[in-house]
Design a protein around this motif. Structure first.
Motif, mmCIF file in Angstrom:
data_model
loop_
_atom_site.group_PDB
_atom_site.id
_atom_site.type_symbol
_atom_site.label_atom_id
_atom_site.label_comp_id
_atom_site.label_asym_id
_atom_site.label_seq_id
_atom_site.Cartn_x
_atom_site.Cartn_y
_atom_site.Cartn_z
ATOM 1 N N ARG A 62 35.364 37.842 52.435
ATOM 2 C CA ARG A 62 36.727 37.543 51.984
ATOM 3 C C ARG A 62 36.887 37.683 50.474
ATOM 4 O O ARG A 62 38.015 37.658 49.967
ATOM 5 C CB ARG A 62 37.112 36.123 52.412
ATOM 6 C CG ARG A 62 37.187 35.948 53.934
ATOM 7 C CD ARG A 62 37.607 34.538 54.301
ATOM 8 N NE ARG A 62 37.676 34.364 55.752
ATOM 9 C CZ ARG A 62 38.029 33.224 56.352
ATOM 10 N NH1 ARG A 62 38.317 32.145 55.605
ATOM 11 N NH2 ARG A 62 38.056 33.148 57.661
ATOM 12 N N ASP A 63 35.782 37.817 49.790
ATOM 13 C CA ASP A 63 35.839 37.984 48.339
ATOM 14 C C ASP A 63 36.520 39.315 48.015
ATOM 15 O O ASP A 63 36.090 40.372 48.508
ATOM 16 C CB ASP A 63 34.425 37.957 47.761
ATOM 17 C CG ASP A 63 34.425 37.885 46.238
ATOM 18 O OD1 ASP A 63 35.064 38.764 45.610
ATOM 19 O OD2 ASP A 63 33.784 36.977 45.694
ATOM 20 N N PRO A 64 37.575 39.319 47.208
ATOM 21 C CA PRO A 64 38.292 40.574 46.921
ATOM 22 C C PRO A 64 37.417 41.625 46.229
ATOM 23 O O PRO A 64 37.604 42.819 46.440
ATOM 24 C CB PRO A 64 39.439 40.130 46.011
ATOM 25 C CG PRO A 64 39.039 38.793 45.481
ATOM 26 C CD PRO A 64 38.214 38.171 46.552
ATOM 27 N N ASP A 65 36.450 41.169 45.413
ATOM 28 C CA ASP A 65 35.561 42.133 44.751
ATOM 29 C C ASP A 65 34.648 42.825 45.761
ATOM 30 O O ASP A 65 34.388 44.031 45.666
ATOM 31 C CB ASP A 65 34.720 41.427 43.688
ATOM 32 C CG ASP A 65 35.563 40.959 42.516
ATOM 33 O OD1 ASP A 65 36.596 41.601 42.257
ATOM 34 O OD2 ASP A 65 35.188 39.960 41.877
ATOM 35 N N VAL A 66 34.139 42.065 46.733
ATOM 36 C CA VAL A 66 33.295 42.652 47.775
ATOM 37 C C VAL A 66 34.091 43.664 48.586
ATOM 38 O O VAL A 66 33.623 44.770 48.886
ATOM 39 C CB VAL A 66 32.727 41.548 48.692
ATOM 40 C CG1 VAL A 66 31.989 42.166 49.885
ATOM 41 C CG2 VAL A 66 31.790 40.638 47.914
ATOM 42 N N ARG A 67 35.322 43.303 48.934
ATOM 43 C CA ARG A 67 36.164 44.225 49.708
ATOM 44 C C ARG A 67 36.463 45.497 48.917
ATOM 45 O O ARG A 67 36.499 46.597 49.485
ATOM 46 C CB ARG A 67 37.471 43.531 50.088
ATOM 47 C CG ARG A 67 37.289 42.415 51.119
ATOM 48 C CD ARG A 67 38.644 41.880 51.562
ATOM 49 N NE ARG A 67 38.496 40.874 52.599
ATOM 50 C CZ ARG A 67 39.524 40.303 53.230
ATOM 51 N NH1 ARG A 67 40.773 40.668 52.901
ATOM 52 N NH2 ARG A 67 39.313 39.412 54.165
ATOM 53 N N ARG A 68 36.671 45.345 47.626
ATOM 54 C CA ARG A 68 36.974 46.523 46.817
ATOM 55 C C ARG A 68 35.759 47.450 46.733
ATOM 56 O O ARG A 68 35.895 48.681 46.818
ATOM 57 C CB ARG A 68 37.396 46.096 45.408
ATOM 58 C CG ARG A 68 37.692 47.277 44.487
ATOM 59 C CD ARG A 68 38.480 46.882 43.267
ATOM 60 N NE ARG A 68 38.715 48.020 42.405
ATOM 61 C CZ ARG A 68 39.598 48.981 42.621
ATOM 62 N NH1 ARG A 68 40.332 48.950 43.728
ATOM 63 N NH2 ARG A 68 39.756 49.980 41.784
ATOM 64 N N VAL A 69 34.572 46.894 46.566
ATOM 65 C CA VAL A 69 33.361 47.703 46.525
ATOM 66 C C VAL A 69 33.177 48.453 47.845
ATOM 67 O O VAL A 69 32.853 49.649 47.862
ATOM 68 C CB VAL A 69 32.127 46.820 46.223
ATOM 69 C CG1 VAL A 69 30.842 47.608 46.437
ATOM 70 C CG2 VAL A 69 32.185 46.303 44.793
ATOM 71 N N LEU A 70 33.385 47.773 48.963
ATOM 72 C CA LEU A 70 33.254 48.423 50.267
ATOM 73 C C LEU A 70 34.281 49.537 50.437
ATOM 74 O O LEU A 70 33.977 50.610 50.965
ATOM 75 C CB LEU A 70 33.400 47.395 51.387
ATOM 76 C CG LEU A 70 32.265 46.366 51.517
ATOM 77 C CD1 LEU A 70 32.590 45.343 52.588
ATOM 78 C CD2 LEU A 70 30.946 47.064 51.839
ATOM 79 N N ALA A 71 35.500 49.276 49.984
ATOM 80 C CA ALA A 71 36.549 50.297 50.102
ATOM 81 C C ALA A 71 36.241 51.516 49.254
ATOM 82 O O ALA A 71 36.567 52.650 49.623
ATOM 83 C CB ALA A 71 37.894 49.696 49.689
ATOM 84 N N LEU A 72 35.598 51.304 48.109
ATOM 85 C CA LEU A 72 35.260 52.412 47.221
ATOM 86 C C LEU A 72 34.071 53.214 47.732
ATOM 87 O O LEU A 72 33.983 54.426 47.525
ATOM 88 C CB LEU A 72 34.964 51.890 45.813
ATOM 89 C CG LEU A 72 36.163 51.387 44.995
ATOM 90 C CD1 LEU A 72 35.681 50.720 43.715
ATOM 91 C CD2 LEU A 72 37.113 52.525 44.667
ATOM 92 N N THR A 73 33.117 52.543 48.389
ATOM 93 C CA THR A 73 31.883 53.223 48.790
ATOM 94 C C THR A 73 31.918 53.765 50.215
ATOM 95 O O THR A 73 31.198 54.730 50.519
ATOM 96 C CB THR A 73 30.688 52.262 48.671
ATOM 97 O OG1 THR A 73 30.946 51.080 49.440
ATOM 98 C CG2 THR A 73 30.453 51.866 47.224
#
Length: 302
Positions: free
Chosen positions: A5-16
């Motif tokens: 649920r961490d927005p930074d984790v989600r952003r990293v996953l979306a980028l990679t």
């Protein structure tokens, strides 16, 4: 723990995550490569792989450090301003071209004694040396394009434009597979090696085209006059290396001659290249002089 649920984790996953598609495309082009090489005469794959080892060695020794150091600098610059990003990219690109030209010239001209000294022993015969040395120029021409395209790839990642990076790599694999199919029937294993050498330049052009909407003007940086002067210095280097090594070819064949050819060719090539670059007022020669003076100072006061 992994906090989904961490927005930074989600952003990293979306980028990679899009890179999974890029990896699959690379495996597809690799499958075409393997199918085509399997129809070539025995020993073709071995010659190609030994030639690739020389390419990979040069890339690791001379360009790996530049691109690794450049990435965090490009990332910081991208977070600051486009002008600083352009400046950092220009510095790294000049370093790549400055190193890439003499390395390319040297490996192409001195490929036979180099292959002989590195590999010719045991089952690797004189015929293997000839076959491998024949493919080295086709592969090594891509080393300069690989360094520059790697920098552009880092620029794309610094801008967090991973979709552009994935799209460019998928396009590259499609073009590479097409070139494999088109060139191999007429050129044989040389067509596969040539495609591998042209691939980095295709990637370079694809990145420049994909990043044109960002308005960074990176293509203009690669056409800077100081970079073009380096090609003139490379021509001087090539001429003198050929002249110096031709005289040594008259010696009887053997390890001593190969060592002499590589040593004399390397010294003459490096010296003539640096001298020509200095006379042409290439900025990097001033940086080398400054580093040399600092090194001498440290040695005297250590």
């Amino acid at each position: 723990s992994l906090r989904m649920r961490d927005p930074d984790v989600r952003r990293v996953l979306a980028l990679t995550f899009p890179f999974v598609i890029s990896i699959l495309a690379a495996h597809g082009a690799g499958a075409v490569y393997r199918i085509l090489i399997s129809h070539e005469p025995p020993g073709s794959l071995a010659s190609l792989k030994f030639g690739e080892k020389i390419y990979q060695l040069c890339n690791t020794l001379f360009f790996g450090t530049i691109t690794q150091v450049a990435f965090p600098a490009l990332a910081r610059a991208a977070a600051t301003s486009d002008e600083i990003l352009r400046h950092r990219f220009a510095e790294a690109a000049r370093a790549v071209v400055f190193l890439g030209i003499p390395v390319t010239v040297g490996i192409i001209l001195l490929r036979e004694p180099l292959v002989r000294l590195l590999f010719e022993r045991g089952a690797f015969t004189a015929e293997s040396t000839t076959a491998t040395a024949l493919l080295v120029p086709f592969l090594i021409i891509g080393i300069l394009g690989n360094g520059l395209s790697s920098l552009l790839g880092h620029v794309t990642l610094a801008l967090q434009a991973t979709r552009i990076s994935v799209g460019v790599n998928i396009a590259l694999q499609a073009i590479a597979a097409s070139l494999f199919v088109f060139l191999t029937p007429s050129l044989g294993v040389k067509g596969i090696a040539l495609t591998s050498g042209l691939g980095p330049f295709v990637l370079l052009l694809l990145y420049l085209w994909a990043l044109r909407s960002r308005g960074l003007g990176l293509g203009a940086i690669l056409l800077d006059k100081s970079l073009l002067r380096l090609f003139a210095a490379g021509a001087v280097c090539m001429t003198l290396v050929v002249a110096s090594t031709t005289l040594l070819e008259r010696l009887s064949a053997g390890t001593i001659r190969d060592v002499l050819v590589l040593s004399v060719g390397g010294i003459v090539g490096a010296t003539s290249y640096l001298a020509a670059a200095w006379l042409l007022r290439v900025p990097e020669t001033g940086l080398l002089k400054e580093l040399f003076v600092r090194s001498l100072y440290r040695l005297r006061h250590s």
